[in-house]
Scaffold this motif. Sequence first.
Motif, PDB file in Angstrom:
ATOM      1  N   MET A  39       0.852  -1.292  -0.046  1.00  0.00           N
ATOM      2  CA  MET A  39       0.061  -0.011   0.052  1.00  0.00           C
ATOM      3  C   MET A  39       0.882   1.261  -0.130  1.00  0.00           C
ATOM      4  SD  MET A  39      -2.877  -0.953   2.511  1.00  0.00           S
ATOM      5  CE  MET A  39      -3.668   0.681   2.657  1.00  0.00           C
ATOM      6  N   ARG A  40       2.141   1.135   0.701  1.00  0.00           N
ATOM      7  CA  ARG A  40       2.799   2.298   0.925  1.00  0.00           C
ATOM      8  C   ARG A  40       3.604   2.806  -0.342  1.00  0.00           C
ATOM      9  NH1 ARG A  40       5.605   3.656   6.503  1.00  0.00           N
ATOM     10  NH2 ARG A  40       5.515   5.774   5.589  1.00  0.00           N
ATOM     11  N   VAL A  41       3.710   1.770  -1.361  1.00  0.00           N
ATOM     12  CA  VAL A  41       4.536   2.129  -2.493  1.00  0.00           C
ATOM     13  C   VAL A  41       3.401   2.200  -3.760  1.00  0.00           C
ATOM     14  CG1 VAL A  41       6.502   1.292  -1.767  1.00  0.00           C
ATOM     15  CG2 VAL A  41       5.111   0.032  -2.904  1.00  0.00           C
ATOM     16  N   SER A  42       2.334   2.130  -3.340  1.00  0.00           N
ATOM     17  CA  SER A  42       1.052   1.892  -4.538  1.00  0.00           C
ATOM     18  C   SER A  42       0.927   3.348  -5.015  1.00  0.00           C
ATOM     19  CB  SER A  42      -0.130   1.285  -3.968  1.00  0.00           C
ATOM     20  OG  SER A  42      -0.937   2.714  -3.542  1.00  0.00           O
ATOM     21  N   PRO A  43       0.521   3.166  -6.289  1.00  0.00           N
ATOM     22  CA  PRO A  43       0.232   4.532  -7.172  1.00  0.00           C
ATOM     23  C   PRO A  43      -1.105   5.330  -6.531  1.00  0.00           C
ATOM     24  CG  PRO A  43      -0.151   2.861  -8.513  1.00  0.00           C
ATOM     25  CD  PRO A  43       0.043   2.134  -7.244  1.00  0.00           C
ATOM     26  N   ALA A  44      -1.947   4.708  -5.733  1.00  0.00           N
ATOM     27  CA  ALA A  44      -3.092   5.699  -5.053  1.00  0.00           C
ATOM     28  C   ALA A  44      -2.756   6.239  -3.817  1.00  0.00           C
ATOM     29  CB  ALA A  44      -4.130   4.472  -4.763  1.00  0.00           C
ATOM     30  N   PRO A  45      -2.868   7.645  -3.866  1.00  0.00           N
ATOM     31  CA  PRO A  45      -2.306   8.517  -2.718  1.00  0.00           C
ATOM     32  C   PRO A  45      -3.106   8.093  -1.348  1.00  0.00           C
ATOM     33  CG  PRO A  45      -2.891   9.981  -4.622  1.00  0.00           C
ATOM     34  CD  PRO A  45      -3.222   8.555  -4.896  1.00  0.00           C
ATOM     35  N   ALA A  46      -4.339   7.606  -1.520  1.00  0.00           N
ATOM     36  CA  ALA A  46      -5.219   7.432  -0.295  1.00  0.00           C
ATOM     37  C   ALA A  46      -4.782   5.924   0.263  1.00  0.00           C
ATOM     38  CB  ALA A  46      -6.625   7.204  -0.707  1.00  0.00           C
ATOM     39  N   MET A  47      -4.289   5.212  -0.618  1.00  0.00           N
ATOM     40  CA  MET A  47      -3.600   3.898  -0.076  1.00  0.00           C
ATOM     41  C   MET A  47      -2.284   4.192   0.787  1.00  0.00           C
ATOM     42  SD  MET A  47      -4.367   1.098  -3.019  1.00  0.00           S
ATOM     43  CE  MET A  47      -4.627  -0.652  -2.318  1.00  0.00           C
ATOM     44  N   ARG A  48      -1.442   5.157  -0.039  1.00  0.00           N
ATOM     45  CA  ARG A  48      -0.370   5.336   0.776  1.00  0.00           C
ATOM     46  C   ARG A  48      -0.644   5.982   2.116  1.00  0.00           C
ATOM     47  NH1 ARG A  48       1.865   6.969  -4.464  1.00  0.00           N
ATOM     48  NH2 ARG A  48       1.290   9.297  -4.041  1.00  0.00           N
ATOM     49  N   ALA A  50      -2.932   5.713   4.050  1.00  0.00           N
ATOM     50  CA  ALA A  50      -3.612   4.751   4.844  1.00  0.00           C
ATOM     51  C   ALA A  50      -2.607   4.034   5.505  1.00  0.00           C
ATOM     52  CB  ALA A  50      -4.610   3.885   4.339  1.00  0.00           C
ATOM     53  N   ARG A 105       9.736  -2.234   2.779  1.00  0.00           N
ATOM     54  CA  ARG A 105       9.570  -1.197   2.106  1.00  0.00           C
ATOM     55  C   ARG A 105      10.935  -0.660   1.815  1.00  0.00           C
ATOM     56  NH1 ARG A 105       8.185   4.375   2.562  1.00  0.00           N
ATOM     57  NH2 ARG A 105       8.903   4.473   4.816  1.00  0.00           N
ATOM     58  N   PHE A 126       1.379  -2.354 -12.370  1.00  0.00           N
ATOM     59  CA  PHE A 126       1.871  -2.146 -11.247  1.00  0.00           C
ATOM     60  C   PHE A 126       1.996  -3.513 -10.479  1.00  0.00           C
ATOM     61  CE2 PHE A 126       0.971  -1.455  -6.862  1.00  0.00           C
ATOM     62  CZ  PHE A 126       2.361  -0.907  -6.494  1.00  0.00           C
ATOM     63  N   LEU A 130       5.194  -5.311  -9.225  1.00  0.00           N
ATOM     64  CA  LEU A 130       5.634  -5.554  -7.733  1.00  0.00           C
ATOM     65  C   LEU A 130       5.860  -7.075  -7.313  1.00  0.00           C
ATOM     66  CD1 LEU A 130       5.972  -3.758  -5.249  1.00  0.00           C
ATOM     67  CD2 LEU A 130       3.432  -4.362  -4.670  1.00  0.00           C
TER      68      LEU A 130
END
Lengths: 216, 280
Positions: A39-48, A50, A105, A126, A130
Amino acid sequence: MNVLIDNSDLFVTGFKNTGILFVISAFFALILGTIVAGMRVSPAPAMRAAGTLYVNAVRNTPLTLILAFFALGYPKLGLPSIDFMTAAIIGLSLYTATYVSEAIRSGINTVSVGQSEAARAIGLPFLQTLTLIVLPQAFRSVVPPLFSVFIALLKNTTVAAGFSVFESGAIRAYLSERGEPLLPGLLWVALIFVVLVLGILTPLQRYLEKKWRVAR
Amino acid sequence: MSAVLFDVPGPKARVRNVYLNIITVIVVVGIVGFILFRFYESGQFTAKKWEIFTFPLVQQKFLEAIGATLSAFGVAAVGSLILGIVLAFGRLSDTKWVRVPCYWFTELFRAVPLLILMMIMYYGLSSAGIKGITPFMAVVVGLILYNGSVLAEVFRAGIESLPKGQREAGFAIGLTKGQVLRTILLPQAVRAMLPVIISQLVVIMKDTALGFLILYQEILFYANFLGSQIQYGSPVVPGLMVAAATYVGLCLVLSGVAKLVESKMSSRVKVVKAKVGVAG
């Protein structure tokens, strides 16, 4: 030596439960930690966001408090009741997962940019970049930090003794109930941990580190 | 960093990211909402359960508990740093009978769980006839022995990561080994390892909460005590929430100070580098 032999039942049960806590919590922490790292490296800012929020909040909370919440606070919420062992496993998993996530990470960061660029160049999206290219290499390079996390988890299981779980940290309470000398008893507990950590986990860590080293 | 894994999103990816964002927000709001709803349903937000925090005496006692946590943290932090430096120097010593005991000291105290160390100090020693061990001493000594050993490895790694020329230059101008370590290598190692040292200090702060289990009257201990007050509806959950907020706050302040110090130090390093550049 007498304390150990006379009370071998306490030591065996205590360390058996420590083992159970360790293995199950390590399993869940590894799964949850990998998801959070993803989640912390995903393209979606909300996931990062969270993922970051979870890691920062839990890492800055003492483990003792997290276990206190699941052992003492949770029963007050009127939810299905769980035993203290399960409560400890949930607390330990949630806490350790943040450290697993940070280790993975940092491992993702060690994989060279060319690897994922090549993956993208042949058209992998993606998730496949990953899971097929980056994570397998990242896992290999995070063996040492991940092992340190799990060694810490093994030692942290003793905190559950404060919340009615009969494991190695609780041996003291049972010894004093039986009127046995505490200092030798506690020194035996410490010695068994030294053997587990320095005799088993650390050599295993060195072995896997050598075996899975990535040539870069 | 994360740009390593994906390209700048195109039109399709942007739409997908919007969906991902929405799903994440729904899941997070769902989880947090469920927790808050359970808190509300089981009456954790009723005035009765929070009333206890309005008493000046309780507030004062809570501040005292924060003071107890901070004093344990302060003494343990200073002690661990000193022990860490001493052990790191010991492990770098040329004399075998200094190096080997320091090696075993760090290895052993890193392998024993901190709680067991504290128990040995508090319950073990007093049962062996040594009187006058307070929970505070047990907490602080345990923290110093464990974190001192961890920090020793940090300092050693920092010193060993320095370029060889630094040490050689020190010897070349006639410094002794101790002087080279103290005046040339250690300051640079501390600066290089500052992020790790700070995160270890945060660990010390969090681990003071273990004192709760050996009856040291710190934040968690007092929160739990408040939770046992039946006439105020046993506010266990409110007590733990206040304690958690306090710990997270203290740790974030510590991390914030660390970031500040770090940026100050790194800017100074840049200045030095720039000067070298001009001179060269």
